[in-house]
Write a protein that holds these residues in place. Structure first.
Motif, PDB file in Angstrom:
ATOM      1  N   THR A  96      89.450  28.284 -29.753  1.00  0.00           N
ATOM      2  CA  THR A  96      89.314  27.800 -28.298  1.00  0.00           C
ATOM      3  C   THR A  96      88.285  26.698 -28.048  1.00  0.00           C
ATOM      4  O   THR A  96      88.518  25.868 -27.481  1.00  0.00           O
ATOM      5  CB  THR A  96      88.916  29.142 -27.523  1.00  0.00           C
ATOM      6  N   PHE A  97      86.972  26.987 -28.997  1.00  0.00           N
ATOM      7  CA  PHE A  97      85.841  26.053 -28.736  1.00  0.00           C
ATOM      8  C   PHE A  97      86.477  24.655 -29.214  1.00  0.00           C
ATOM      9  O   PHE A  97      86.147  23.527 -28.677  1.00  0.00           O
ATOM     10  CB  PHE A  97      84.795  26.410 -29.267  1.00  0.00           C
ATOM     11  N   GLU A  98      87.086  24.651 -30.273  1.00  0.00           N
ATOM     12  CA  GLU A  98      87.582  23.337 -31.171  1.00  0.00           C
ATOM     13  C   GLU A  98      88.622  22.655 -29.860  1.00  0.00           C
ATOM     14  O   GLU A  98      88.640  21.350 -29.958  1.00  0.00           O
ATOM     15  CB  GLU A  98      88.297  23.627 -32.213  1.00  0.00           C
ATOM     16  N   ILE A  99      89.599  23.361 -29.243  1.00  0.00           N
ATOM     17  CA  ILE A  99      90.499  22.635 -28.369  1.00  0.00           C
ATOM     18  C   ILE A  99      89.672  22.276 -27.117  1.00  0.00           C
ATOM     19  O   ILE A  99      90.132  20.996 -26.778  1.00  0.00           O
ATOM     20  CB  ILE A  99      91.318  23.882 -27.916  1.00  0.00           C
ATOM     21  N   PHE A 100      88.604  22.781 -26.765  1.00  0.00           N
ATOM     22  CA  PHE A 100      88.024  22.072 -25.849  1.00  0.00           C
ATOM     23  C   PHE A 100      87.295  20.922 -26.145  1.00  0.00           C
ATOM     24  O   PHE A 100      87.055  20.076 -25.227  1.00  0.00           O
ATOM     25  CB  PHE A 100      86.995  23.183 -25.156  1.00  0.00           C
ATOM     26  N   GLN A 101      86.725  20.958 -27.331  1.00  0.00           N
ATOM     27  CA  GLN A 101      85.966  19.778 -27.934  1.00  0.00           C
ATOM     28  C   GLN A 101      87.171  18.731 -27.953  1.00  0.00           C
ATOM     29  O   GLN A 101      86.785  17.680 -27.309  1.00  0.00           O
ATOM     30  CB  GLN A 101      85.723  19.932 -29.241  1.00  0.00           C
ATOM     31  N   LYS A 102      88.115  19.022 -28.368  1.00  0.00           N
ATOM     32  CA  LYS A 102      89.370  17.931 -28.683  1.00  0.00           C
ATOM     33  C   LYS A 102      89.577  17.511 -27.147  1.00  0.00           C
ATOM     34  O   LYS A 102      89.865  16.059 -27.173  1.00  0.00           O
ATOM     35  CB  LYS A 102      90.537  18.346 -29.201  1.00  0.00           C
ATOM     36  N   GLU A 103      89.824  18.201 -26.355  1.00  0.00           N
ATOM     37  CA  GLU A 103      90.015  17.775 -24.819  1.00  0.00           C
ATOM     38  C   GLU A 103      88.971  17.022 -24.150  1.00  0.00           C
ATOM     39  O   GLU A 103      89.204  15.774 -23.882  1.00  0.00           O
ATOM     40  CB  GLU A 103      90.327  18.962 -24.017  1.00  0.00           C
ATOM     41  N   LEU A 104      87.669  17.212 -24.579  1.00  0.00           N
ATOM     42  CA  LEU A 104      86.734  16.076 -23.925  1.00  0.00           C
ATOM     43  C   LEU A 104      86.813  14.774 -24.676  1.00  0.00           C
ATOM     44  O   LEU A 104      86.652  13.906 -23.858  1.00  0.00           O
ATOM     45  CB  LEU A 104      85.309  16.732 -24.310  1.00  0.00           C
ATOM     46  N   ASN A 105      86.950  14.852 -26.106  1.00  0.00           N
ATOM     47  CA  ASN A 105      87.032  13.423 -26.587  1.00  0.00           C
ATOM     48  C   ASN A 105      88.266  12.920 -26.431  1.00  0.00           C
ATOM     49  O   ASN A 105      88.226  11.648 -26.193  1.00  0.00           O
ATOM     50  CB  ASN A 105      86.888  13.785 -28.212  1.00  0.00           C
ATOM     51  N   GLU A 106      89.325  13.560 -26.024  1.00  0.00           N
ATOM     52  CA  GLU A 106      90.631  12.830 -25.610  1.00  0.00           C
ATOM     53  C   GLU A 106      90.401  12.264 -24.317  1.00  0.00           C
ATOM     54  O   GLU A 106      91.026  11.278 -24.085  1.00  0.00           O
ATOM     55  CB  GLU A 106      91.897  13.617 -25.745  1.00  0.00           C
ATOM     56  N   SER A 107      89.787  13.030 -23.498  1.00  0.00           N
ATOM     57  CA  SER A 107      89.696  12.392 -22.189  1.00  0.00           C
ATOM     58  C   SER A 107      88.605  11.053 -21.888  1.00  0.00           C
ATOM     59  O   SER A 107      88.974  10.391 -21.117  1.00  0.00           O
ATOM     60  CB  SER A 107      88.990  13.610 -21.344  1.00  0.00           C
ATOM     61  N   GLU A 108      87.413  10.996 -22.576  1.00  0.00           N
ATOM     62  CA  GLU A 108      86.755  10.163 -22.939  1.00  0.00           C
ATOM     63  C   GLU A 108      87.654   8.813 -23.537  1.00  0.00           C
ATOM     64  O   GLU A 108      87.389   7.669 -22.901  1.00  0.00           O
ATOM     65  CB  GLU A 108      85.635  10.280 -24.033  1.00  0.00           C
ATOM     66  N   ASN A 109      88.410   9.015 -24.424  1.00  0.00           N
ATOM     67  CA  ASN A 109      89.129   8.053 -25.143  1.00  0.00           C
ATOM     68  C   ASN A 109      89.869   7.442 -24.335  1.00  0.00           C
ATOM     69  O   ASN A 109      90.307   6.233 -24.073  1.00  0.00           O
ATOM     70  CB  ASN A 109      90.057   8.458 -26.369  1.00  0.00           C
ATOM     71  N   SER A 110      90.891   8.432 -23.267  1.00  0.00           N
ATOM     72  CA  SER A 110      91.621   7.995 -22.124  1.00  0.00           C
ATOM     73  C   SER A 110      90.964   6.875 -21.160  1.00  0.00           C
ATOM     74  O   SER A 110      91.604   5.895 -20.835  1.00  0.00           O
ATOM     75  CB  SER A 110      92.297   9.078 -21.490  1.00  0.00           C
ATOM     76  N   VAL A 111      89.732   7.319 -20.871  1.00  0.00           N
ATOM     77  CA  VAL A 111      89.027   6.466 -20.072  1.00  0.00           C
ATOM     78  C   VAL A 111      89.057   4.714 -20.538  1.00  0.00           C
ATOM     79  O   VAL A 111      89.331   3.739 -19.829  1.00  0.00           O
ATOM     80  CB  VAL A 111      87.799   6.982 -19.715  1.00  0.00           C
ATOM     81  N   PHE A 112      88.348   4.730 -21.801  1.00  0.00           N
ATOM     82  CA  PHE A 112      88.391   3.519 -22.185  1.00  0.00           C
ATOM     83  C   PHE A 112      89.467   2.894 -22.652  1.00  0.00           C
ATOM     84  O   PHE A 112      89.612   1.633 -22.539  1.00  0.00           O
ATOM     85  CB  PHE A 112      87.182   3.639 -23.452  1.00  0.00           C
ATOM     86  N   GLN A 113      90.473   3.468 -23.191  1.00  0.00           N
ATOM     87  CA  GLN A 113      91.872   2.977 -23.630  1.00  0.00           C
ATOM     88  C   GLN A 113      92.439   2.524 -22.059  1.00  0.00           C
ATOM     89  O   GLN A 113      93.033   1.393 -21.885  1.00  0.00           O
ATOM     90  CB  GLN A 113      92.880   3.919 -23.686  1.00  0.00           C
ATOM     91  N   ALA A 114      92.193   3.151 -21.072  1.00  0.00           N
ATOM     92  CA  ALA A 114      92.598   2.386 -19.581  1.00  0.00           C
ATOM     93  C   ALA A 114      91.908   1.264 -19.284  1.00  0.00           C
ATOM     94  O   ALA A 114      92.456   0.292 -18.767  1.00  0.00           O
ATOM     95  CB  ALA A 114      92.368   3.521 -18.616  1.00  0.00           C
ATOM     96  N   ILE A 115      90.741   1.243 -19.552  1.00  0.00           N
ATOM     97  CA  ILE A 115      89.630   0.054 -19.415  1.00  0.00           C
ATOM     98  C   ILE A 115      90.283  -1.439 -20.152  1.00  0.00           C
ATOM     99  O   ILE A 115      90.312  -2.231 -19.624  1.00  0.00           O
ATOM    100  CB  ILE A 115      88.324   0.411 -19.289  1.00  0.00           C
ATOM    101  N   HIS A 116      90.426  -0.898 -21.390  1.00  0.00           N
ATOM    102  CA  HIS A 116      90.937  -1.927 -22.209  1.00  0.00           C
ATOM    103  C   HIS A 116      92.500  -2.355 -21.716  1.00  0.00           C
ATOM    104  O   HIS A 116      92.679  -3.579 -21.896  1.00  0.00           O
ATOM    105  CB  HIS A 116      90.972  -1.621 -23.744  1.00  0.00           C
ATOM    106  N   GLY A 117      93.226  -1.528 -21.398  1.00  0.00           N
ATOM    107  CA  GLY A 117      94.714  -1.905 -20.983  1.00  0.00           C
ATOM    108  C   GLY A 117      94.502  -2.752 -19.871  1.00  0.00           C
ATOM    109  O   GLY A 117      95.138  -3.826 -19.620  1.00  0.00           O
TER     110      GLY A 117
END
Length: 678
Positions: A96-117
C-alpha cells in the motif's frame, strides 16, 4: 518580446495551479489568462505578483510531496522491523505504501509533462498540417502510456485488496480454532491460489515492451447488454463469465481468445449463434436453388449474403466463420484426392504441369499489355492477372462429385486433366503467396534495385521447387512404407466403432497439410495428397473412408460457401452492373479462349474433344482471390476500388460457371455419362 516572455512563463508555471483549483477558481484563472494574453486590464506588477504566487504554490506542493515521501520510507522500514505483524500483513502494508509513493511520483511527472507539452505547442507552427499531426500523435502516445500506467496501478490496488483480505483471514484464523472442514477448505484455497499463479502467463507485461506492439484506445462492449439492468455490483460485472467485445479506432472488432483464468470454461456465444443461424437459413436457400435447377452451393452463398454486412448484418464472428469454412476446403480437396488415383495422376502429369503455367504466363502478358494501355502500375497488373488466372477447385470438385469418369480406348479423361490442372494452380497459389512480399517491395523499389528483386524472386521459385521435390519424396516414402500399415491398424481398431477411423483419417489429413505448410507449399495441396495416398490402397478403402468423411465435408462446405457470401455486396453490383458484367464476360471469355488454345497445343489428338469441357471448368475465378485481394489491399498493392471489382467479378464468374459447365457437358459428353456428370 519581454511581455511575450512573461506570458509564456506565466502559462508554463501556472498550469499546475489551474489543475489544482476548484471550478470557480478555474474559471477565474482562465479569464485572467485571456486578459494577460490580450494585454488588457493587467499591469506589469499584477503579472509579476501572479507569477510569484504560482511559483510559491508549486514549490510548496513539491516540498510537501518530498516530506510525505520521507514519511512513507520511514513507515516502510518500521513495518519491516515490526515483529508483531504477520508476513501477509507486512506485504499488504508495504504494498500500500509503495502504491502511494508511485502515485505521488506519477502526479509530479504528469505536471511537468503537461508543462513541456504546452511549451512544444507554443513553439509549433499550426499552419503546417504535418506538424499538427505529429503533435497530436505525441499527445496520443502520452495518453496511451498514462492509461497503461493507470491500468497497472489499478491492478496493483486489486492485488493489495487481495492481500488485505488474506491478512484479515489469517487474523481470524489465529483468534479461533478451525474445524476439519475449514482446514480442508483453507488448504484448497491456498492450492487454488498457487495454481492460478502458475497458469497465469502475464501476457500483458511480457508483450508491452516488444517491438511492433502499439498501445491503442479501444471500446469494451459487454456481451450481455442486460447487465446494466441487473442489480449487480461492478465487481460482479467484471467477474462475469461472458465475453466482451473490443472495438478499436479503426472499427475492427475483437473477441476474447484466451482468458486470464483458464480454470473457468467459457464459450463464444456470438460464434455459436452465427453457426446456428447459417445452418438454419442454408436449408431453405439450398432447397430453393435445387428447385430452380441451380447447384446448392449458390443457395449457401445467398445465405451468406442475407446474413452478412450487405444484408441483415447478423453475423458477428466473421473471422471465426471463415476460419471454420476453411476446413470445408480441406475436406473437399481430400475427397478430390481420394477419387484421383496416382495412376491417373501419372497419366496426365505433363498436361497438368504445362497447362496452368502457360495460362498464367499468357494472363500476365495480357494484363501487362492492358495495364500499359490503361497506365496501371506493373505490380498491380501482375497481381490482378495472377488472381484472375486461378480457378475454383471446390466449385469444380462439386461439379465432378459422384460422376463416373472412366477412360475409353486409351483416351485421357477430362476429369483427370481438370483436377490435375487445378491442383497445379493450388501449387501456384502457394508460390504466389510466397512471392507477394517481394511484389509489395517491388512496388516501391527504384530501378537500381530491379536486379535484386528479380534475383530474390528466382530464389523464392527455387525454394518452392525444392519444397515440392521434398513433398514428392515424402509421399513416396509414406506410400511405400507407412500408409498401408497405418490404415490396417485403423481398420482393425475401428470394428464396430467408426470414431477411431474418422479420427485417424482426420489426423492424417492434418499431418499432411501441416507438412506442406511447413515446407511453404499450400495446405490445400497437402489435403489433396492425403486423399491420393489413401486412394492407393484400393477402391474398397476409398469407398469406406468416403462414406465416413462425406457428411463432415458437406457441413463444412456449407459454412465455406456461406463465408464467401459474406463478402458479396449486391448494392455495389447493382450500382455498377453494366461495367461488372462487361468485365466478367471479358474475363470468362478470355480464360476460356486461352485454355482452349493451350490445351489444343498440349493434348493428344485423340483427346482434343475434352478441351471444351476442361476450358469451361477453368473459365471462372477462384474464391481465393478474396484472400489474395484482401492481403494486397492491406499491403497497398491495389486500391479499394480495384479490390471491390475483383470481388464482384469473382462472384459473377462463379455464378456463370454452372451454365458454362452444363453447355460444355451437353456438347461434348455422351448421354449416359452426361447424366452422372451434371
Amino acid at each position: 518580446m519581454k511581455a511575450t516572455g512573461y506570458i509564456s512563463l506565466w502559462t508554463l508555471i501556472s498550469l499546475p495551479c489551474v489543475q489544482l483549483a476548484n471550478p470557480a477558481e478555474h474559471e477565474d484563472v482562465v479569464k485572467h489568462a485571456i486578459k494577460l494574453h490580450r494585454g488588457k486590464g493587467a499591469v506589469i506588477a499584477q503579472r509579476k505578483q501572479w507569477v510569484l504566487e504560482s511559483c510559491r504554490k508549486l514549490s510548496g506542493l513539491l516540498r510537501q510531496k518530498n516530506v510525505v515521501l520521507n514519511k512513507l520510507k520511514n513507515a516502510i522500514r518500521a513495518v519491516e522491523k515490526d515483529a508483531g505483524l504477520s508476513d501477509e500483513e507486512k506485504v499488504f502494508q508495504v504494498h500500500t505504501f509503495e502504491i502511494f509513493q508511485k502515485e505521488l511520483n506519477e502526479s509530479e511527472n504528469s505536471v511537468f509533462q503537461a508543462i513541456h507539452g504546452l511549451q512544444r505547442a507554443l513553439q509549433g507552427d499550426y499552419k503546417d498540417v504535418v506538424n499538427m499531426k505529429e503533435s497530436s500523435r505525441q499527445r496520443l502516445e502520452a495518453l496511451r502510456e498514462a492509461a497503461i500506467k493507470e491500468e497497472m496501478e489499478y491492478v496493483e490496488l486489486l492485488a493489495a485488496e487481495k492481500h488485505q483480505v488474506e491478512a484479515l483471514k489469517n487474523m481470524q484464523h489465529r483468534n479461533k480454532s478451525l474445524s476439519m472442514l475449514d482446514e480442508i477448505l483453507e488448504d484448497v484455497r491456498k492450492a487454488a491460489d498457487r495454481l492460478e499463479e502458475e497458469i497465469e502467463e502475464h501476457a500483458f507485461d511480457d508483450n508491452k515492451s516488444v517491438r511492433g506492439v502499439n498501445f491503442e484506445a479501444v471500446l469494451r462492449v459487454e456481451e450481455d447488454e442486460a447487465n446494466s439492468k441487473r442489480n449487480a455490483s461492478k465487481r460482479e460485472v467484471e467477474d462475469d463469465l461472458g465475453l466482451s467485445m473490443l472495438i478499436d479506432s479503426q472499427n475492427n472488432q475483437y473477441i476474447l481468445t484466451k482468458p486470464r483464468d483458464s480454470t473457468i470454461p467459457r464459450a463464444d456465444h456470438h460464434f455459436i449463434k452465427d453457426i446456428v443461424t447459417i445452418g438454419m437459413l442454408s436449408l431453405p436457400c439450398g432447397w430453393l436453388c435445387t428447385t430452380i435447377g441451380l447447384p446448392t452451393m449458390f443457395g449457401y452463398i445467398i445465405c451468406g449474403v442475407l446474413l452478412g454486412p450487405s444484408g441483415l448484418n447478423s453475423i458477428k464472428s466473421i473471422v471465426q466463420v471463415e476460419t471454420l469454412g476453411e476446413f470445408g476446403v480441406f475436406f473437399t480437396l481430400f475427397l478430390v484426392g481420394l477419387e484421383f488415383s496416382p495412376e491417373r495422376l501419372r497419366k496426365v502429369w505433363k498436361i497438368s504441369l504445362q497447362g496452368p503455367c502457360y495460362m498464367t504466363v499468357l494472363m500476365i502478358a495480357f494484363g501487362l499489355l492492358w495495364g500499359h494501355l490503361l497506365q496501371i502500375r506493373p505490380t498491380q497488373s501482375v497481381f490482378i492477372s495472377t488472381c484472375l488466372s486461378l480457378s475454383s477447385t471446390p466449385l469444380v470438385s462439386r461439379f465432378l462429385a459422384g460422376s463416373v469418369r472412366g477412360d475409353k480406348e486409351g483416351d485421357i479423361d477430362y476429369s483427370s486433366v481438370l483436377l490435375g490442372m487445378l491442383v497445379m494452380q493450388d501449387v501456384q497459389l502457394g508460390l504466389f503467396i510466397a512471392v507477394m512480399p517481394t511484389l509489395i517491395q517491388a512496388g516501391v523499389s527504384t530501378y537500381s534495385s530491379i536486379f535484386k528483386e528479380i534475383l530474390r524472386i528466382l530464389i523464392l521459385i527455387g525454394q518452392i521447387l525444392f519444397s515440392l521435390a521434398a513433398v514428392f519424396i515424402l509421399c513416396l516414402v509414406i506410400k511405400t512404407y507407412l500408409i498401408g500399415p497405418y490404415y490396417r491398424k485403423l481398420h482393425a481398431e475401428s470394428k464396430g466403432n467408426k470414431e477411431i477411423l474418422i479420427l485417424g483419417i482426420t489426423a492424417f489429413i492434418f499431418l499432411m497439410l501441416t507438412i506442406t505448410e511447413l515446407l511453404d507449399v499450400s495446405m490445400e495441396l497437402g489435403c489433396f495428397l492425403a486423399g491420393a495416398l489413401i486412394s492407393s490402397q484400393g477402391h474398397m478403402v476409398s469407398e469406406e473412408i468416403m462414406s465416413c468423411i462425406e457428411p463432415i465435408r458437406d457441413f463444412l462446405a456449407i459454412i465455406f460457401f456461406a463465408s464467401i457470401g459474406l463478402h458479396v455486396f449486391p448494392t455495389f453490383v447493382i450500382y455498377e452492373l453494366t461495367v461488372l458484367l462487361f468485365l466478367t464476360l471479358s474475363v470468362v471469355i478470355m480464360k476460356f479462349v486461352l485454355a482452349v488454345l493451350v490445351l489444343s497445343l498440349i493434348l493428344p489428338k485423340t483427346s482434343q474433344y475434352i478441351k471444351w469441357i476442361v476450358s469451361a471448368g477453368l473459365a471462372q475465378v477462384s474464391e481465393f482471390s478474396f484472400v489474395l485481394g484482401s492481403r494486397a489491399r492491406r499491403a497497398g498493392i491495389i486500391s479499394r476500388e480495384v479490390y471491390l471489382l475483383i470481388l464482384s467479378v469473382t462472384t459473377l464468374s462463379l455464378l456463370l460457371a454452372p451454365a458454362l459447365w452444363r453447355a460444355a457437358i451437353m456438347k461434348c459428353v455422351p448421354r449416359p455419362e452426361r447424366r452422372s456428370s451434371t
